[in-house]
Each structure stands twice: as structure tokens, then as C-alpha cells.
Design an enzyme around this catalytic site. Sequence first.
Site, PDB file in Angstrom:
ATOM      1  N   CYS A  45      12.590   7.452 -16.214  1.00 17.27           N
ATOM      2  CA  CYS A  45      12.928   7.405 -14.787  1.00 17.27           C
ATOM      3  C   CYS A  45      14.174   6.548 -14.544  1.00 17.27           C
ATOM      4  O   CYS A  45      14.363   5.510 -15.164  1.00 17.27           O
ATOM      5  CB  CYS A  45      11.743   6.859 -13.997  1.00 17.27           C
ATOM      6  SG  CYS A  45      12.019   6.858 -12.222  1.00 17.27           S
ATOM      7  N   CYS A  51      -3.411  16.036  -4.888  1.00 22.05           N
ATOM      8  CA  CYS A  51      -2.496  14.968  -4.490  1.00 22.05           C
ATOM      9  C   CYS A  51      -1.324  14.947  -5.465  1.00 22.05           C
ATOM     10  O   CYS A  51      -1.483  15.295  -6.640  1.00 22.05           O
ATOM     11  CB  CYS A  51      -3.252  13.636  -4.526  1.00 22.05           C
ATOM     12  SG  CYS A  51      -2.225  12.201  -4.181  1.00 22.05           S
ATOM     13  N   CYS A  83      -1.196   8.716   1.389  1.00 21.14           N
ATOM     14  CA  CYS A  83      -1.791   7.710   0.496  1.00 21.14           C
ATOM     15  C   CYS A  83      -0.694   6.681   0.228  1.00 21.14           C
ATOM     16  O   CYS A  83       0.314   7.004  -0.402  1.00 21.14           O
ATOM     17  CB  CYS A  83      -2.243   8.382  -0.788  1.00 21.14           C
ATOM     18  SG  CYS A  83      -2.797   7.224  -2.064  1.00 21.14           S
ATOM     19  N   ARG A  94      -8.470   2.058  -2.018  1.00 18.65           N
ATOM     20  CA  ARG A  94      -8.651   2.434  -3.418  1.00 18.65           C
ATOM     21  C   ARG A  94      -8.415   1.258  -4.357  1.00 18.65           C
ATOM     22  O   ARG A  94      -7.349   0.653  -4.354  1.00 18.65           O
ATOM     23  CB  ARG A  94      -7.688   3.558  -3.787  1.00 18.65           C
ATOM     24  CG  ARG A  94      -7.989   4.186  -5.143  1.00 18.65           C
ATOM     25  CD  ARG A  94      -6.915   5.176  -5.532  1.00 18.65           C
ATOM     26  NE  ARG A  94      -6.508   6.030  -4.436  1.00 18.65           N
ATOM     27  CZ  ARG A  94      -6.952   7.255  -4.220  1.00 18.65           C
ATOM     28  NH1 ARG A  94      -7.819   7.782  -5.019  1.00 18.65           N
ATOM     29  NH2 ARG A  94      -6.513   7.959  -3.190  1.00 18.65           N
TER      30      ARG A  94
HETATM   31 FE1  SF4 Z   1      10.268   5.597 -11.547  1.00 15.89          FE
HETATM   32 FE2  SF4 Z   1       8.134   5.599  -9.934  1.00 15.89          FE
HETATM   33 FE3  SF4 Z   1       8.212   4.046 -12.146  1.00 15.89          FE
HETATM   34 FE4  SF4 Z   1       9.765   3.427 -10.093  1.00 15.89          FE
HETATM   35  S1  SF4 Z   1       7.488   3.447 -10.076  1.00 15.89           S
HETATM   36  S2  SF4 Z   1      10.389   3.481 -12.255  1.00 15.89           S
HETATM   37  S3  SF4 Z   1      10.288   5.464  -9.299  1.00 15.89           S
HETATM   38  S4  SF4 Z   1       8.181   6.256 -12.090  1.00 15.89           S
END
Ligand code: SF4
Length: 335
Positions: free
Chosen positions: A54, A130, A190, A262
Site C-alpha cells: 500500500c 462489507c 462502519c 466491535r
Molecule cells: Fe494502506 Fe489501509 Fe494500511 Fe493505511 S491502513 S497503509 S491505507 S492498507
Amino acid sequence: MSDIRHNWTREEIREIYDRPLLSLVLEAANVHAKNHVYGEVQISSLLSIKTGGCSEDCAYCPQAARYQTGVKVQALMKVDEVLAAAENAKAGGASRFCMGAAWREVRDNRDFDRVIDMVKAVNSLDMEVCCTLGMLSPQQAERLADAGLYAYNHNVDTSEEHYGEVITTRTYDDRLKTLSNVRKAGISVCSGGIIGLGETDSDRIGMLQTLCNLPQHPESVPINVLVPVDGTPLAENSRVPFDELVRMIATARIVMPHSAVRLSAGRLALSVSEQAMCFMAGANSIFAGDKLLTTPNPEYNADKDMFRILGLTPKAAFADGHPKNKAKAEQHEPA
Ligand code: SF4
Ligand code: SAM
Ligand code: DTB
């Protein structure tokens, strides 16, 4: 008069948060029993449909490409693999199936087309479907809603003030914008956050204030305890004391009486009796399955034992009706 408020001040929330623990839990348990079936817990199953790599810099996250955490990057899964995992989760008692992708945002490409097919496929199992896919435009939210998406997870994570200490690659306002896009598309919201990021009590109270003062309360509020992962900037953070987790859950229960609260990441570090106190304080939803997205979670049999010991009952899918209908009802309630 409605017990739903959207005008909580920080001082009012702090007064609740600071109460002696047992009084706080008693009050939360009363609110819980009035608004929910006490002892009924929703079982949600999580699947990472696209893992790692990411672009964001969320300091807690093992899936950020910039941290060396050992998480193996995995491209988007195939629809039939996801459907098989959902069937398996349903057979194990889950009524909600949540698909997570390590994306900054959704892009209008073939991967999104495939996620739409996943939503349709899981929806056909009569589970609450979801997704948590990062930021969404209004059109993308509409497309997910049309495919049958029930809920969308997008956490504010912490207070507005602390946010920049944890994430710099997007803003708090970006998060709120996506939540508004999700809400407008008629999808159940959510949204919650994490404790243990190095925040103060004021930040925790601020996070709850953001959530409970949204135009409509999120239907589901995940409270995650940081799972420290080697290689992330927060790997050495100290563990959140258990009483602070209970305090957070109880306060969330009182300020958002109708929402599901949750007990999310961090359960592996809690005993059954510690979790029991969380359920007494108003938690009524968990993620089950031996893995969250990339980190471990209690084994299936351990949770089965916990349900038996505490006399918990799993909540059926769609027991609260569809958010589209609820949205109309809440609009007529006074603030
Ligand atoms: Fe990526 Fe989501 Fe992890 Fe942030 S929380 S690094 S946006 S996967
Ligand atoms: N990329 C999307 C996003 O950020 O919204 C979806 C997936 S992201 C992993 C979903 C949520 O998982 C984050 O918002 C955060 O609250 C939670 N999370 C991630 N890593 C965590 C950790 N190490 N401990 C606790 N919660 C974590
Ligand atoms: C949420 O609030 N917690 C879940 C779910 N939403 C997507 C994710 C927890 C992730 C914990 C770290 C991991 O397993 O990678």
C-alpha cells in the site's frame, strides 16, 4: 424523546470516560441491555482480498509498502476463491463477511469490476457484505450499493488533532468525505479507530466525539487495540492496559447507544474474562477467524469455547434491517 444525540461536547464525553470503572460499566451495561439483546454478539469474518504494497504511510499498518514488515504482497484474489472463503465463514457462524484491500483508494478499473462481482457473489449467500477498500467517490459508493454492499468500513482511527502524527498521506477530512459518500449511497457505515497509537485520553475522547457527532451514528464502531508489528514505526508502543479498552468501549456504548460496538483487533492478547468485561461494557460484535487481515486472531475453537462459557449467542444477518430504511427513520428523530 430519542436517546440519540449528535451534539456531544468533549467535556460531557470526558465526564463519562473518567467515571470509576465499575460505575461506568454498569451504566454502559444498562444502556446496552435497553437497546440490544444482552449477550448477543455479531460474528464477522475478515478476508484480505488484496494484501500489502500500500502507498499510504499509516504508522500502525503492516501493509504499507514503505515499512519492512515481512507481509507478502498478494494481488487481488479471484471471485471464486473469495466466495469459497465466505461460504466457509458462514458455515462457521459468521453473519457478516468483510473484504479488505490494501488500497489508498478505489480506482475505476478492472480490479474494481472484480470487487463488484465479489460483492454480488457474497450477497447471494444472504450474508451482510462489507468492504474496506480505502477512499471512495460518490459514484463508486453508488456502484457498490447497487451491487448489494451492506456495509463499508472506513475508520477515522484517532482524533483530528492526533491524525497527522499517525498518517500524513491523507487527511482527516478525506476520511470524513468518504464516510459521507458511503452514507449518501445508503450503505451502512462502519467507522471507529485504534487505541495504543500513542494518543492521549483527550484524543480518544475526540475520536468518539467525531463519530457520535456525525449526522448519523455509524451503525458499527470498531474499537481496535494496536497490534504492534515489527517494521512499523509503532512496533515498540506499549500495550494498552485492559481497563482503558473497557473504558473506551463503555463510553462508545453510552454515546452511541444504538450502534454495534466491535471488539476488533487485539483480542488475541485478552483473556476470556477480560473479553467478558468488554461484552458487559457494550461490545456486541467481534471478528472471528484465526487471522484478521495479516495478523493473528483467536482460533475458531477458542472463540467457540468463549461463546459457550459466557453464554453468548451469535446475531443473525440483517437483524437490524437495511440501512436505507433506518436512515429514513433517523432523519425524523430530533437531534
Ligand atoms: Fe494502506 Fe489501509 Fe494500511 Fe493505511 S491502513 S497503509 S491505507 S492498507
Ligand atoms: N486500506 C483501507 C483503509 O485504510 O481504510 C482498508 C484496510 S485498513 C488495514 C483497515 C483498518 O485496519 C485501518 O483503518 C486500521 O484501523 C486497522 N488496522 C490496520 N493495522 C492495524 C494494526 N496493526 N492494529 C490495529 N488495527 C489496525
Ligand atoms: C477494523 O476496524 N479492523 C479490521 C477491519 N476493520 C478491516 C482490521 C484490523 C487489522 C489488523 C491488522 C492486520 O491484521 O493487518
